[in-house]
Design a protein around this motif. Structure first.
Motif, PDB file in Angstrom:
ATOM      1  N   PRO A 140      10.400  20.176  14.845  1.00  0.00           N
ATOM      2  CA  PRO A 140      10.204  21.124  13.738  1.00  0.00           C
ATOM      3  C   PRO A 140       9.409  20.539  12.578  1.00  0.00           C
ATOM      4  O   PRO A 140       9.267  21.177  11.543  1.00  0.00           O
ATOM      5  CB  PRO A 140      11.645  21.440  13.310  1.00  0.00           C
ATOM      6  CG  PRO A 140      12.407  20.199  13.611  1.00  0.00           C
ATOM      7  CD  PRO A 140      11.785  19.632  14.858  1.00  0.00           C
ATOM      8  N   LEU A 141       8.892  19.324  12.741  1.00  0.00           N
ATOM      9  CA  LEU A 141       8.099  18.670  11.701  1.00  0.00           C
ATOM     10  C   LEU A 141       6.718  18.353  12.255  1.00  0.00           C
ATOM     11  O   LEU A 141       6.594  17.854  13.378  1.00  0.00           O
ATOM     12  CB  LEU A 141       8.764  17.370  11.244  1.00  0.00           C
ATOM     13  CG  LEU A 141      10.166  17.474  10.653  1.00  0.00           C
ATOM     14  CD1 LEU A 141      10.745  16.083  10.442  1.00  0.00           C
ATOM     15  CD2 LEU A 141      10.119  18.227   9.335  1.00  0.00           C
ATOM     16  N   ASP A 142       5.699  18.614  11.463  1.00  0.00           N
ATOM     17  CA  ASP A 142       4.337  18.325  11.898  1.00  0.00           C
ATOM     18  C   ASP A 142       3.995  16.880  11.547  1.00  0.00           C
ATOM     19  O   ASP A 142       3.724  16.552  10.398  1.00  0.00           O
ATOM     20  CB  ASP A 142       3.355  19.269  11.207  1.00  0.00           C
ATOM     21  CG  ASP A 142       1.915  18.976  11.589  1.00  0.00           C
ATOM     22  OD1 ASP A 142       1.708  18.272  12.595  1.00  0.00           O
ATOM     23  OD2 ASP A 142       0.997  19.425  10.875  1.00  0.00           O
ATOM     24  N   VAL A 143       4.054  16.004  12.548  1.00  0.00           N
ATOM     25  CA  VAL A 143       3.633  14.620  12.334  1.00  0.00           C
ATOM     26  C   VAL A 143       2.510  14.247  13.302  1.00  0.00           C
ATOM     27  O   VAL A 143       2.073  13.099  13.336  1.00  0.00           O
ATOM     28  CB  VAL A 143       4.807  13.635  12.499  1.00  0.00           C
ATOM     29  CG1 VAL A 143       5.872  13.879  11.451  1.00  0.00           C
ATOM     30  CG2 VAL A 143       5.393  13.704  13.909  1.00  0.00           C
ATOM     31  N   GLY A 144       2.064  15.226  14.063  1.00  0.00           N
ATOM     32  CA  GLY A 144       1.087  14.946  15.102  1.00  0.00           C
ATOM     33  C   GLY A 144      -0.209  14.341  14.599  1.00  0.00           C
ATOM     34  O   GLY A 144      -0.789  13.484  15.260  1.00  0.00           O
TER      35      GLY A 144
ATOM     36  N   ASN B 266       9.372   2.883   7.291  1.00  0.00           N
ATOM     37  CA  ASN B 266       8.300   3.297   8.199  1.00  0.00           C
ATOM     38  C   ASN B 266       8.337   4.797   8.446  1.00  0.00           C
ATOM     39  O   ASN B 266       7.287   5.456   8.497  1.00  0.00           O
ATOM     40  CB  ASN B 266       8.424   2.547   9.527  1.00  0.00           C
ATOM     41  CG  ASN B 266       8.220   1.049   9.363  1.00  0.00           C
ATOM     42  OD1 ASN B 266       7.684   0.584   8.364  1.00  0.00           O
ATOM     43  ND2 ASN B 266       8.670   0.284  10.348  1.00  0.00           N
ATOM     44  N   VAL B 267       9.530   5.350   8.602  1.00  0.00           N
ATOM     45  CA  VAL B 267       9.650   6.799   8.785  1.00  0.00           C
ATOM     46  C   VAL B 267       9.268   7.525   7.506  1.00  0.00           C
ATOM     47  O   VAL B 267       8.595   8.564   7.549  1.00  0.00           O
ATOM     48  CB  VAL B 267      11.081   7.171   9.232  1.00  0.00           C
ATOM     49  CG1 VAL B 267      11.281   8.682   9.203  1.00  0.00           C
ATOM     50  CG2 VAL B 267      11.352   6.635  10.634  1.00  0.00           C
TER      51      VAL B 267
ATOM     52  N   ALA C 291       0.833  -1.207   0.000  1.00  0.00           N
ATOM     53  CA  ALA C 291       0.000   0.000   0.000  1.00  0.00           C
ATOM     54  C   ALA C 291       0.867   1.256   0.000  1.00  0.00           C
ATOM     55  O   ALA C 291       0.573   2.228  -0.717  1.00  0.00           O
ATOM     56  CB  ALA C 291      -0.931  -0.011   1.211  1.00  0.00           C
ATOM     57  N   PHE C 292       1.938   1.249   0.781  1.00  0.00           N
ATOM     58  CA  PHE C 292       2.795   2.430   0.834  1.00  0.00           C
ATOM     59  C   PHE C 292       3.542   2.642  -0.479  1.00  0.00           C
ATOM     60  O   PHE C 292       3.549   3.743  -1.041  1.00  0.00           O
ATOM     61  CB  PHE C 292       3.781   2.312   1.992  1.00  0.00           C
ATOM     62  CG  PHE C 292       4.804   3.411   2.026  1.00  0.00           C
ATOM     63  CD1 PHE C 292       4.436   4.744   1.884  1.00  0.00           C
ATOM     64  CD2 PHE C 292       6.155   3.118   2.187  1.00  0.00           C
ATOM     65  CE1 PHE C 292       5.383   5.769   1.909  1.00  0.00           C
ATOM     66  CE2 PHE C 292       7.107   4.128   2.212  1.00  0.00           C
ATOM     67  CZ  PHE C 292       6.722   5.453   2.067  1.00  0.00           C
ATOM     68  N   LEU C 293       4.160   1.598  -0.994  1.00  0.00           N
ATOM     69  CA  LEU C 293       4.946   1.748  -2.220  1.00  0.00           C
ATOM     70  C   LEU C 293       4.063   2.082  -3.420  1.00  0.00           C
ATOM     71  O   LEU C 293       4.526   2.707  -4.385  1.00  0.00           O
ATOM     72  CB  LEU C 293       5.748   0.478  -2.486  1.00  0.00           C
ATOM     73  CG  LEU C 293       6.860   0.191  -1.476  1.00  0.00           C
ATOM     74  CD1 LEU C 293       7.489  -1.165  -1.744  1.00  0.00           C
ATOM     75  CD2 LEU C 293       7.923   1.294  -1.496  1.00  0.00           C
ATOM     76  N   SER C 294       2.801   1.708  -3.381  1.00  0.00           N
ATOM     77  CA  SER C 294       1.905   2.018  -4.491  1.00  0.00           C
ATOM     78  C   SER C 294       1.650   3.519  -4.631  1.00  0.00           C
ATOM     79  O   SER C 294       1.194   3.975  -5.682  1.00  0.00           O
ATOM     80  CB  SER C 294       0.568   1.283  -4.319  1.00  0.00           C
ATOM     81  OG  SER C 294      -0.179   1.817  -3.233  1.00  0.00           O
ATOM     82  N   THR C 295       1.954   4.290  -3.587  1.00  0.00           N
ATOM     83  CA  THR C 295       1.781   5.745  -3.676  1.00  0.00           C
ATOM     84  C   THR C 295       2.823   6.382  -4.587  1.00  0.00           C
ATOM     85  O   THR C 295       2.644   7.506  -5.055  1.00  0.00           O
ATOM     86  CB  THR C 295       1.879   6.395  -2.289  1.00  0.00           C
ATOM     87  OG1 THR C 295       3.208   6.212  -1.759  1.00  0.00           O
ATOM     88  CG2 THR C 295       0.859   5.781  -1.332  1.00  0.00           C
ATOM     89  N   GLY C 296       3.948   5.697  -4.812  1.00  0.00           N
ATOM     90  CA  GLY C 296       4.983   6.213  -5.702  1.00  0.00           C
ATOM     91  C   GLY C 296       5.917   7.226  -5.084  1.00  0.00           C
ATOM     92  O   GLY C 296       6.814   7.736  -5.770  1.00  0.00           O
ATOM     93  N   VAL C 297       5.780   7.521  -3.796  1.00  0.00           N
ATOM     94  CA  VAL C 297       6.591   8.589  -3.201  1.00  0.00           C
ATOM     95  C   VAL C 297       8.078   8.226  -3.145  1.00  0.00           C
ATOM     96  O   VAL C 297       8.929   9.119  -3.056  1.00  0.00           O
ATOM     97  CB  VAL C 297       6.087   8.974  -1.798  1.00  0.00           C
ATOM     98  CG1 VAL C 297       4.669   9.509  -1.858  1.00  0.00           C
ATOM     99  CG2 VAL C 297       6.177   7.796  -0.843  1.00  0.00           C
TER     100      VAL C 297
ATOM    101  N   LEU D 236       6.415  10.391   7.315  1.00  0.00           N
ATOM    102  CA  LEU D 236       6.636  11.724   6.754  1.00  0.00           C
ATOM    103  C   LEU D 236       5.692  11.998   5.596  1.00  0.00           C
ATOM    104  O   LEU D 236       5.122  13.091   5.475  1.00  0.00           O
ATOM    105  CB  LEU D 236       8.086  11.859   6.289  1.00  0.00           C
ATOM    106  CG  LEU D 236       9.162  11.846   7.381  1.00  0.00           C
ATOM    107  CD1 LEU D 236      10.549  11.773   6.753  1.00  0.00           C
ATOM    108  CD2 LEU D 236       9.045  13.078   8.283  1.00  0.00           C
ATOM    109  N   ALA D 237       5.516  11.002   4.723  1.00  0.00           N
ATOM    110  CA  ALA D 237       4.642  11.181   3.568  1.00  0.00           C
ATOM    111  C   ALA D 237       3.192  11.362   4.006  1.00  0.00           C
ATOM    112  O   ALA D 237       2.470  12.222   3.481  1.00  0.00           O
ATOM    113  CB  ALA D 237       4.771   9.991   2.620  1.00  0.00           C
TER     114      ALA D 237
END
Length: 332
Positions: A321-325, A201-202, A164-170, A206-207
């Motif tokens: 400094p990153l919005d992951v909440g 996983n990270v 599912a993650f890799l299918s996003t192409g990111v 992030l994506a």
């Protein structure tokens, strides 16, 4: 140890007779080989051959009828006539050649490991290591026997998560960089391979949070950190449960993993964000970590655990400094 699968490109003139004499015959003499037509038609104006060695190795060779352009791809010994040729990834090779070769290998994967070939994006993304000379057995074993790094999950659930993650192409633009991290060694190094999937996983975290990033950023210090998000550097560590370490508790394992990173890359780049992936911990040990929220020797830090369902929870130390909440559940 050989690296991930890459093409060799020849600029010399090739004929069927030369292919037989300088490629097939040396392979047959050294390893025992059979040669046949390719399973799929090569690009227009090209001829192609497939080679199968007695030890299970595979190789492909195609050449232009017009001469001066030929490609070798194999997880076997390279014939001497091709030793001085340059190497190219799938992305660095012309699209028609890369597409043809990948169709050949994906079809072979479907014959050898149909359970893996069911996951199109996983198969395609990791193809350079699934067919690497030294790592083809170990990398497939990692997905088959170890659920792609999830310690207490069914193989199908682990594969579905990364499919599912890799299918996003990111990560498509960073395919060789990321796939190669899985390694091409003959043996299964579970700790290292799980650590690699911690970086995936990270990347997903992030994506999902809407961040663009670049993996494996080379820095002027001589270090390469795992990701850069705008001007924020990210380093990833994945501690192992106590039974795999000299430490005697999950809290100590998390602290030891963070300390190791703090004394290495992060010591030079103190403003980097440390992501501590606790996916290797079973429920009881993770619940203890989640409850005590130990420091990891560096701030800012994100300590988290991902499940094959896609559920991710954890906690933050310091000013992040990153919005992951919004994609990281933070239990009270």
């Amino acid at each position: 140890m050989a690296g991930p699968l890459r093409f060799r490109r020849s600029h010399e003139h090739w004929t069927p007779e030369r292919v037989h004499d300088e490629i097939y015959q040396p392979l047959d003499a050294n390893l025992g080989a059979e040669t046949d037509s390719a399973w799929f038609a090569p690009p227009d104006d090209y001829e192609a051959r497939r080679f199968a060695m007695d030890n299970g190795d595979t190789a492909l060779f195609c050449w232009s009828d017009g001469g001066g352009d030929a490609y070798w791809l194999g997880n076997t010994e390279t014939p001497e006539t091709l030793w001085r040729t340059e190497k190219y990834t799938f992305d660095e090779t012309t699209y028609p050649i890369a597409r043809w070769a990948q169709r050949e290998l994906l079809a072979q994967l479907a014959v050898e490991d149909p359970w893996l070939a069911e996951y199109d994006h996983v198969s395609w993304f990791f193809l350079p290591v699934f067919f690497s000379k030294d790592g083809r057995d170990s990398t497939r074993n990692f997905f088959r026997e170890h659920a792609a790094g999830f310690p207490d999950a069914a193989r199908e659930d682990g594969l579905a998560f990364y499919e599912a993650f890799l299918s996003t192409g990111v990560l498509d633009d960073y395919r060789y960089t990321m796939a190669s991290k899985l390694g091409t060694s003959a043996g299964v190094d579970l700790t290292r391979m799980q650590a690699t999937m911690g970086e995936f996983n990270v990347a997903k975290l992030l994506a999902d949070a809407g961040h663009d990033f670049e993996p494996e950023v080379e820095l002027g210090s001589g270090h390469a950190l795992d990701f850069q998000v705008d001007d924020v550097l990210v380093e990833v560590t994945r501690p192992q449960p106590p039974r795999r370490r000299t430490v005697n508790s999950p809290i100590a394992a998390v602290k030891a993993s963070g300390d190791a990173k703090t004394r290495d890359q992060i010591a030079v780049h103190g403003n980097a964000v440390l992501f501590v992936d606790c996916t290797s911990f079973p429920d009881d040990e993770w619940y203890r970590i989640r409850g005590e929220r130990p420091d990891v020797g560096h701030e800012p830090a994100v300590v988290f655990r991902t499940r094959p369902s896609g559920h991710t929870e954890g906690y933050v130390k310091g000013r992040l400094p990153l919005d992951v909440g919004r994609v990281l559940e933070q239990p009270a």
